[in-house]
Design a protein around this motif. Structure first.
Motif, PDB file in Angstrom:
ATOM      1  N   ILE A 138     -51.787 -15.287  31.721  1.00 47.88           N
ATOM      2  CA  ILE A 138     -51.617 -16.662  31.220  1.00 47.88           C
ATOM      3  C   ILE A 138     -52.696 -17.568  31.794  1.00 47.88           C
ATOM      4  O   ILE A 138     -53.301 -18.379  31.075  1.00 47.88           O
ATOM      5  CB  ILE A 138     -50.211 -17.181  31.576  1.00 47.88           C
ATOM      6  CG1 ILE A 138     -49.148 -16.370  30.819  1.00 47.88           C
ATOM      7  CG2 ILE A 138     -50.090 -18.661  31.252  1.00 47.88           C
ATOM      8  CD1 ILE A 138     -47.727 -16.656  31.257  1.00 47.88           C
ATOM      9  N   GLN A 139     -52.947 -17.432  33.096  1.00 53.90           N
ATOM     10  CA  GLN A 139     -53.981 -18.250  33.728  1.00 53.90           C
ATOM     11  C   GLN A 139     -55.353 -17.954  33.146  1.00 53.90           C
ATOM     12  O   GLN A 139     -56.155 -18.870  32.932  1.00 53.90           O
ATOM     13  CB  GLN A 139     -53.983 -18.002  35.243  1.00 53.90           C
ATOM     14  CG  GLN A 139     -52.738 -18.514  35.954  1.00 53.90           C
ATOM     15  CD  GLN A 139     -52.705 -18.099  37.417  1.00 53.90           C
ATOM     16  OE1 GLN A 139     -53.196 -17.036  37.783  1.00 53.90           O
ATOM     17  NE2 GLN A 139     -52.119 -18.935  38.253  1.00 53.90           N
ATOM     18  N   LEU A 140     -55.628 -16.681  32.886  1.00 49.19           N
ATOM     19  CA  LEU A 140     -56.930 -16.299  32.358  1.00 49.19           C
ATOM     20  C   LEU A 140     -57.183 -16.894  30.976  1.00 49.19           C
ATOM     21  O   LEU A 140     -58.307 -17.300  30.663  1.00 49.19           O
ATOM     22  CB  LEU A 140     -57.045 -14.773  32.298  1.00 49.19           C
ATOM     23  CG  LEU A 140     -57.521 -14.081  33.564  1.00 49.19           C
ATOM     24  CD1 LEU A 140     -57.351 -12.567  33.445  1.00 49.19           C
ATOM     25  CD2 LEU A 140     -58.982 -14.431  33.849  1.00 49.19           C
ATOM     26  N   ARG A 141     -56.150 -16.941  30.159  1.00 51.94           N
ATOM     27  CA  ARG A 141     -56.334 -17.490  28.817  1.00 51.94           C
ATOM     28  C   ARG A 141     -56.804 -18.943  28.877  1.00 51.94           C
ATOM     29  O   ARG A 141     -57.557 -19.396  28.013  1.00 51.94           O
ATOM     30  CB  ARG A 141     -55.039 -17.366  28.005  1.00 51.94           C
ATOM     31  CG  ARG A 141     -54.762 -15.951  27.518  1.00 51.94           C
ATOM     32  CD  ARG A 141     -53.736 -15.935  26.414  1.00 51.94           C
ATOM     33  NE  ARG A 141     -52.404 -16.249  26.886  1.00 51.94           N
ATOM     34  CZ  ARG A 141     -51.526 -15.351  27.324  1.00 51.94           C
ATOM     35  NH1 ARG A 141     -51.864 -14.061  27.332  1.00 51.94           N
ATOM     36  NH2 ARG A 141     -50.329 -15.709  27.736  1.00 51.94           N
ATOM     37  N   LYS A 142     -56.360 -19.672  29.898  1.00 51.21           N
ATOM     38  CA  LYS A 142     -56.791 -21.063  30.054  1.00 51.21           C
ATOM     39  C   LYS A 142     -58.211 -21.134  30.613  1.00 51.21           C
ATOM     40  O   LYS A 142     -59.016 -21.957  30.193  1.00 51.21           O
ATOM     41  CB  LYS A 142     -55.823 -21.804  30.976  1.00 51.21           C
ATOM     42  CG  LYS A 142     -54.401 -21.889  30.444  1.00 51.21           C
ATOM     43  CD  LYS A 142     -53.477 -22.573  31.439  1.00 51.21           C
ATOM     44  CE  LYS A 142     -52.043 -22.638  30.911  1.00 51.21           C
ATOM     45  NZ  LYS A 142     -51.115 -23.254  31.899  1.00 51.21           N
ATOM     46  N   LEU A 143     -58.502 -20.249  31.557  1.00 52.85           N
ATOM     47  CA  LEU A 143     -59.810 -20.286  32.205  1.00 52.85           C
ATOM     48  C   LEU A 143     -60.946 -19.879  31.273  1.00 52.85           C
ATOM     49  O   LEU A 143     -62.044 -20.435  31.343  1.00 52.85           O
ATOM     50  CB  LEU A 143     -59.812 -19.373  33.433  1.00 52.85           C
ATOM     51  CG  LEU A 143     -58.953 -19.817  34.614  1.00 52.85           C
ATOM     52  CD1 LEU A 143     -58.925 -18.730  35.676  1.00 52.85           C
ATOM     53  CD2 LEU A 143     -59.470 -21.118  35.207  1.00 52.85           C
ATOM     54  N   VAL A 144     -60.697 -18.887  30.410  1.00 49.34           N
ATOM     55  CA  VAL A 144     -61.785 -18.393  29.566  1.00 49.34           C
ATOM     56  C   VAL A 144     -62.269 -19.448  28.576  1.00 49.34           C
ATOM     57  O   VAL A 144     -63.424 -19.403  28.141  1.00 49.34           O
ATOM     58  CB  VAL A 144     -61.385 -17.095  28.814  1.00 49.34           C
ATOM     59  CG1 VAL A 144     -61.119 -15.968  29.789  1.00 49.34           C
ATOM     60  CG2 VAL A 144     -60.210 -17.339  27.886  1.00 49.34           C
ATOM     61  N   CYS A 145     -61.418 -20.401  28.249  1.00 51.37           N
ATOM     62  CA  CYS A 145     -61.865 -21.487  27.366  1.00 51.37           C
ATOM     63  C   CYS A 145     -62.968 -22.282  28.048  1.00 51.37           C
ATOM     64  O   CYS A 145     -63.975 -22.637  27.421  1.00 51.37           O
ATOM     65  CB  CYS A 145     -60.688 -22.393  27.012  1.00 51.37           C
ATOM     66  SG  CYS A 145     -59.419 -21.594  26.002  1.00 51.37           S
ATOM     67  N   ARG A 146     -62.792 -22.551  29.344  1.00 44.67           N
ATOM     68  CA  ARG A 146     -63.816 -23.265  30.113  1.00 44.67           C
ATOM     69  C   ARG A 146     -65.078 -22.417  30.254  1.00 44.67           C
ATOM     70  O   ARG A 146     -66.202 -22.920  30.128  1.00 44.67           O
ATOM     71  CB  ARG A 146     -63.267 -23.613  31.498  1.00 44.67           C
ATOM     72  CG  ARG A 146     -62.186 -24.681  31.519  1.00 44.67           C
ATOM     73  CD  ARG A 146     -62.789 -26.064  31.292  1.00 44.67           C
ATOM     74  NE  ARG A 146     -61.825 -27.121  31.502  1.00 44.67           N
ATOM     75  CZ  ARG A 146     -61.651 -27.761  32.652  1.00 44.67           C
ATOM     76  NH1 ARG A 146     -62.368 -27.421  33.716  1.00 44.67           N
ATOM     77  NH2 ARG A 146     -60.766 -28.709  32.767  1.00 44.67           N
ATOM     78  N   ILE A 147     -64.883 -21.138  30.560  1.00 43.19           N
ATOM     79  CA  ILE A 147     -66.034 -20.261  30.784  1.00 43.19           C
ATOM     80  C   ILE A 147     -66.823 -20.080  29.499  1.00 43.19           C
ATOM     81  O   ILE A 147     -68.059 -20.119  29.497  1.00 43.19           O
ATOM     82  CB  ILE A 147     -65.565 -18.908  31.349  1.00 43.19           C
ATOM     83  CG1 ILE A 147     -64.908 -19.116  32.726  1.00 43.19           C
ATOM     84  CG2 ILE A 147     -66.732 -17.942  31.466  1.00 43.19           C
ATOM     85  CD1 ILE A 147     -64.254 -17.876  33.295  1.00 43.19           C
ATOM     86  N   ASN A 148     -66.129 -19.899  28.382  1.00 43.98           N
ATOM     87  CA  ASN A 148     -66.817 -19.753  27.094  1.00 43.98           C
ATOM     88  C   ASN A 148     -67.633 -20.984  26.756  1.00 43.98           C
ATOM     89  O   ASN A 148     -68.696 -20.896  26.139  1.00 43.98           O
ATOM     90  CB  ASN A 148     -65.798 -19.497  25.984  1.00 43.98           C
ATOM     91  CG  ASN A 148     -65.667 -18.021  25.653  1.00 43.98           C
ATOM     92  OD1 ASN A 148     -66.636 -17.272  25.738  1.00 43.98           O
ATOM     93  ND2 ASN A 148     -64.483 -17.594  25.264  1.00 43.98           N
TER      94      ASN A 148
END
Length: 249
Positions: A138-148
């Motif tokens: 769940i945390q990763l799904r939020k973080l990857v938006c920033r990283i992308n």
């Protein structure tokens, strides 16, 4: 490119899941360190380092490897760390390190995972592993938006105790604990050699079918957690404690 260092599978799980979400490549540093391989790495997209905290900073062997490895392409780098408790002031030290090798610091995030440093800290709670993995997803799904989007991660609040642990406890840990003798095997050892194969520093040699440890140990605990017979012990501290490897379930 997702770079990861992992001994008990927590960081590997995070890295591989992040790579799938980002549709990017995951590269294990374990094998590169073991082979003393320093050929350049190249990525057009931001680099993401995934690793555990060792005494409230990123592992020194990871820093040493990256200091002698040219990172081509993107100059941006994110840090995702796995920890069983406080990650201290890991981010500030990591930011200084990456800036010293010419990278643009994009921030860090801590994933709280089952404890794997059974030599001195907690016994890993295997029963909660699936819950922790699901929370990490769940945390990763939020973080990857920033990283992308190549956006910095939110700043992390660091307390006085966190600063102290990374500043004072880390040097103490490396000087007086890491590399000390104490590893051995019980009668359950079948001489399979997996401990020697998984050691990132080639610190374990098989002698007459039994492992022997040298003095280059970084206390990653791969030999303990990945032994198929749970035969590796550290002094008497690990006797009766759970062995744990994150399979991603």
């Amino acid at each position: 490119m997702i770079l990861y260092f992992s001994a008990s599978g927590n960081s590997r799980f995070i890295a591989e899941h992040a790579a799938a979400l980002l549709e990017d490549e995951a590269c294990s540093l374990n094998a590169r360190i073991r082979l003393d391989q320093h050929d350049p790495l190249e990525s057009a997209r931001p680099y993401v380092l995934v690793c555990p905290t060792y005494a409230w900073r990123i592992p020194r062997i990871v820093e040493e490897h990256l200091r002698h490895t040219e990172l081509k392409g993107s100059r941006q780098i994110y840090l995702l760390v796995s920890a069983c408790g406080s990650s201290g002031n890991t981010g500030s030290y990591a930011a200084w390190f990456f800036r010293s090798i010419g990278m643009e610091w994009m921030g860090w995030h801590t994933f709280y995972m089952p404890g794997s440093y059974v030599a001195f800290l907690e016994d890993p709670d295997v029963a909660h592993a699936r819950q922790m993995n699901q929370r990490a997803r769940i945390q990763l799904r939020k973080l990857v938006c920033r990283i992308n989007a190549c956006q910095p991660l939110d700043p992390v609040r660091v307390g006085l105790l966190d600063r102290f642990m990374s500043m004072a406890a880390n040097p103490f840990f490396y000087r007086f604990i890491i590399g000390r003798s104490g590893f051995d095997v019980t009668s359950r050892c079948v001489g399979c050699g997996k401990c020697a194969l998984e050691c990132p520093l080639n610190n374990i040699q098989m002698v007459q079918g039994r492992p022997q440890w040298g003095k280059r140990c970084t206390h990653c605990m791969a030999c303990i957690h990945q032994c198929p017979k749970a035969a590796v012990e550290f002094r008497r501290i690990t006797i009766g404690k759970n062995r744990y490897y994150n399979t991603g379930e």
